[in-house]
Each structure stands twice: as structure tokens, then as C-alpha cells.
Design an enzyme around this catalytic site. Structure first.
Site, PDB file in Angstrom:
ATOM      1  N   PHE A   1       0.863  -1.186   0.000  1.00 16.54           N
ATOM      2  CA  PHE A   1       0.000   0.000   0.000  1.00 16.54           C
ATOM      3  C   PHE A   1       0.895   1.229   0.000  1.00 16.54           C
ATOM      4  CE2 PHE A   1      -2.660   3.167   2.211  1.00 16.54           C
ATOM      5  CZ  PHE A   1      -3.919   2.981   1.626  1.00 16.54           C
TER       6      PHE A   1
ATOM      7  N   SER B   1       2.770  12.531   7.581  1.00 17.65           N
ATOM      8  CA  SER B   1       1.496  12.890   8.206  1.00 17.65           C
ATOM      9  C   SER B   1       0.666  13.845   7.353  1.00 17.65           C
ATOM     10  CB  SER B   1       1.752  13.523   9.581  1.00 17.65           C
ATOM     11  OG  SER B   1       2.338  12.591  10.465  1.00 17.65           O
TER      12      SER B   1
ATOM     13  N   CYS C   1      -8.953   3.350   4.474  1.00 19.98           N
ATOM     14  CA  CYS C   1      -8.143   2.128   4.568  1.00 19.98           C
ATOM     15  C   CYS C   1      -7.293   2.161   5.835  1.00 19.98           C
ATOM     16  CB  CYS C   1      -7.243   1.993   3.346  1.00 19.98           C
ATOM     17  SG  CYS C   1      -8.101   1.873   1.755  1.00 19.98           S
ATOM     18  N   LEU C   2      -6.672   3.312   6.100  1.00 22.03           N
ATOM     19  CA  LEU C   2      -5.838   3.441   7.294  1.00 22.03           C
ATOM     20  C   LEU C   2      -6.646   3.247   8.568  1.00 22.03           C
ATOM     21  CD1 LEU C   2      -3.549   6.446   6.314  1.00 22.03           C
ATOM     22  CD2 LEU C   2      -2.839   4.077   6.655  1.00 22.03           C
TER      23      LEU C   2
ATOM     24  N   ARG D   1      -5.663   0.673  11.377  1.00 21.81           N
ATOM     25  CA  ARG D   1      -5.396   1.123  12.738  1.00 21.81           C
ATOM     26  C   ARG D   1      -6.208   0.339  13.753  1.00 21.81           C
ATOM     27  NH1 ARG D   1      -6.114   7.291  10.672  1.00 21.81           N
ATOM     28  NH2 ARG D   1      -3.947   7.690  10.055  1.00 21.81           N
TER      29      ARG D   1
ATOM     30  N   GLU E   1       0.997   4.725  10.515  1.00 19.75           N
ATOM     31  CA  GLU E   1      -0.460   4.836  10.393  1.00 19.75           C
ATOM     32  C   GLU E   1      -1.026   5.859  11.377  1.00 19.75           C
ATOM     33  OE1 GLU E   1      -2.464   1.071  10.042  1.00 19.75           O
ATOM     34  OE2 GLU E   1      -0.765   0.183   9.002  1.00 19.75           O
ATOM     35  N   GLY E   2      -0.281   6.947  11.555  1.00 23.61           N
ATOM     36  CA  GLY E   2      -0.721   8.035  12.408  1.00 23.61           C
ATOM     37  C   GLY E   2       0.120   8.165  13.657  1.00 23.61           C
TER      38      GLY E   2
END
Length: 396
Positions: A141, A150, A250-251, A255, A375-376
Site C-alpha cells: 500500500f 502525516s 483504509c488506514l 489502525r 499509520e498516524g
């Protein structure tokens, strides 16, 4: 409570009785994945980590596909159609073995397959999803870029129309599975906004050099994606989404898996600390008999099982179609942060042995340093919650 009622015994592995909230099917999924991880990952993962490679990744992917663990919460196209709670339990057991194994499954199912399943054409779904669900094709991905983590809206990867084709140029960074993937879901700027593209990795102009010299997620394949005039047919674009809502949804799904997975790493460290404290003797008795050690173990257990309860609650909300992205941020922010603290505390109990790969503690601790920011980041999830609480946007 009736006087004749008999309380169940206290279970140190499940002090809150959380298993009582699970259905028999949930427990079967958990036990199957736990057994697989114990047999196929735990005997080898310290060596993989030390060597900085995951040599059996293709074989493991096929085994995970046979278990139904790849895209397991998706329906149709060879996917298991499991519940969100069952998927979460699988993530917990996989990350209890190693974060790299959970990342393999998460990127395959919750990012690459999820994108195709939710936003792809029927032809794209038929072409890719059954083989990905079986582990015959590994996916990656591509969203994060070297200069834009970010802030994905500022991505520089660009796709331009050329007659009936698309021509894709750009770079993506820190891409799990990239060097072994057969297909990449790549997000790019276009004249019409951000679009997702299904890119076979054997396309001319596509390369995925592996990133080396990592001190975290070492038993995982991490890569850069390089796209140099990659020519794609018109039907390579995901037709059902335009804009950042595509990759961000998706994220959010991925998460959610991290909320559970981080608790697996924490559980592994707590178990190691308890076992060590009961057998390691100092001053004539096991260190587990000292008050300071028991205080540490009690605090670790409280945070671990609070985190599992939080994950379970979010899973039930997802199964009911009521889970909001802000709630996923709540879970990732809390559970990864607490998991890291549990690992660090476990390291103090093991003393010098805590840095040895004979024990899982330092491996989990270093892995979680990556989980904390991918992912954040902590800051991004704090701002998501801050905006939700105040109604004020602090991102700009």
C-alpha cells in the site's frame, strides 16, 4: 448474588474474565492463530529479527491464507468474512509473536485488499482478491512519501493521462511488503484529485528496493517504491473513490487492527516478566515476592486488560457499523502508548536479561517504536481527538 453461587477461580491470564465476552467461534479463531504462531513464528523470530530479514515470507503468507487470516474481515472473493472482533483477536495473537507478522497481515488485508474490495471495480476484485486471500499474491500500500508522512495531501506522486493510459511517477517510502509484493495499491495526485491505482509490480518502470539498517520491525520487509514512467491501462484506477477519504478509510481499518495487535506485544512482555519474576532469585527469594516487583506487575496487568477491553468494545462497534474514525484514534493512541510502557517496565524486571533476544521484551519494545508512529503518529491522533472534543481544527 445467591449464597450458593460459586465464584469462578481467578485466572492470572484473564483477570477480568474477558473471555466470557467471546463467542465459541471467537475463541476458536484466537486459538487457531495462537497455535499457528507458536509453531511457525516463535521458534524462529529471534533469529529473523537478529538477521534483519523475513526469509519465509512467501511461505508464511500462503499458510496465513490457508488459515483465512488474509482479508479475513472482508466478504466474498475467497475471504473469510470473519467478524471485526475475530480479526482483532487474530491481530493480537500475531503481534504477540511479532509486530512484523501482524504488519504483513494488516497491510495485506486491511490496506491493499480492503482498498480493492471497497473501491475497486468488479474486474479488479475478481483479478486480485482471491489470490491475495490465498496468500498467492502479496500486496502493499503506497501512501507515505519521503517528504510527506502525516501530510498525505501534499504527496508528489502524480499520474497523468496519456491517451487511454495513465503514466505514474513518484516515490513512496516505508512500505511494508513492498519488495515481495505482486501488486501495489498506489495513491497519486491527478488532474481530478487523489486517486488510487492497482499497479502490478512487474510493470516497466516500477521497482521496490528494500530498506535496510532498521532497528525496529526487523523481521519484516520494508521498502521504497519507485515509479518511473509506469504506464498503466485506464482500468488500473480504483473507480469508486476520489480524494483522501480513500486512503484514510483504509488506514482507519488498519489502525483498528493495531489497537488489538499492540496488546499482543504487551501481553507477551507481561508473561515474560511474570515467569521471570517467579524464577529469578535475589536476596534468597524470587523477585516476584518483593513489593516493588508486584506493584509493577499489577500496573502492567491493569493497563493490558483495560486495553483489551477497549479493543473489544471498538470491535463490537465496528461489527455494528457504529465505529467512528475518532474512536479508532482513541484506541491506537491509548493502546500503543500503554503497550510501550508495559514493555519498558518488563525490561526493568528482567534486568540485563531484558535486552537479550532469548526473551521477547526488547524485540517487542523496539517494534512498538515503529507502531507508535506508523499509520498516524501520537500527535496526529491527539489532534484528531482534540478537534472532536473542541470542534476546532488545530491541523493548520
Amino acid at each position: 448474588m445467591a449464597a450458593s453461587a460459586k465464584l469462578p477461580p481467578f485466572d492470572p491470564a484473564d483477570p477480568l474474565g474477558i473471555d466470557d465476552l467471546l463467542e465459541p467461534e471467537d475463541l476458536a479463531v484466537r486459538d487457531t492463530v495462537r497455535s499457528w504462531a507458536a509453531d511457525r513464528v516463535l521458534p524462529h523470530v529471534a533469529e529473523w529479527y537478529e538477521q534483519g530479514e523475513l526469509p519465509a515470507i512467501r511461505e508464511l503468507a500462503k499458510e496465513l491464507g490457508a488459515l483465512g487470516a488474509l482479508g479475513m474481515s472482508l466478504t466474498g472473493y475467497g475471504c473469510a468474512g470473519a467478524s471485526a472482533v475475530q480479526y482483532g483477536l487474530a491481530c493480537l495473537e500475531l503481534e504477540a509473536a511479532d509486530s512484523g507478522i501482524r504488519s504483513l497481515v494488516s497491510v495485506q488485508g486491511s490496506l491493499a485488499m480492503y482498498a480493492v474490495h471497497r473501491f475497486g471495480s468488479e474486474e479488479q476484485k475478481q483479478q486480485w482478491l482471491p489470490r491475495m486471500a490465498a496468500g498467492e499474491v502479496i500486496g502493499c500500500f503506497g501512501l507515505t512519501e519521503p517528504d510527506h508522512g502525516s501530510d498525505p495531501a501534499s504527496m508528489r506522486t502524480y499520474a497523468k493521462r496519456d491517451g487511454g493510459d495513465w503514466v505514474l511517477n513518484g516515490r513512496k517510502m516505508w512500505i511494508t511488503n513492498g519488495s515481495v509484493a505482486g501488486v501495489a495499491v498506489v495513491w497519486a495526485q491527478t488532474d481530478d484529485g487523489i486517486r488510487g491505482f492497482v499497479v502490478p509490480t512487474d510493470s516497466a518502470g516500477f521497482s521496490a528496493p528494500e530498506i535496510k539498517h532498521k532497528w525496529s520491525l526487523r523481521a519484516s520487509v520494508t521498502s521504497e517504491l519507485v515509479m518511473d514512467d509506469v504506464r498503466l491501462p485506464a482500468d488500473a484506477v480504483l473507480p469508486e473513490v476520489v480524494g483522501l477519504k480513500g486512503p484514510l478509510s483504509c488506514l482507519s481499518h488498519a489502525r483498528y487492527g493495531i489497537v488489538w495487535g499492540a496488546m499482543g506485544a504487551a501481553r507477551s512482555c507481561l508473561e515474560a516478566a511474570v515467569d521471570y519474576a517467579k524464577s529469578r532469585e535475589q536476596f534468597g527469594r524470587p523477585i516476584g515476592g518483593f513489593q516493588l516487583t508486584q506493584a509493577k506487575l499489577a500496573d502492567m496487568a491493569v493497563e493490558l486488560h483495560k486495553g483489551i477491553l477497549l479493543a473489544h468494545h471498538l470491535g463490537r462497534r465496528m461489527d455494528a457499523g457504529r465505529l467512528r474514525p475518532e474512536q479508532v484514534s482513541f484506541g491506537k493512541l491509548n493502546n500503543v502508548r500503554e503497550a510501550i510502557e508495559i514493555c519498558r517496565t518488563a525490561r526493568t524486571i528482567l534486568g540485563a536479561n531484558g535486552i537479550s533476544l532469548e526473551y521477547p521484551v526488547m524485540r517487542h519494545a523496539t517494534n512498538l517504536e515503529s507502531v507508535l508512529t506508523y499509520e498516524g503518529t501520537v500527535e496526529m491522533h491527539q489532534l484528531v481527538l482534540g478537534k472532536a472534543l473542541t470542534g476546532l481544527d488545530a491541523f493548520r
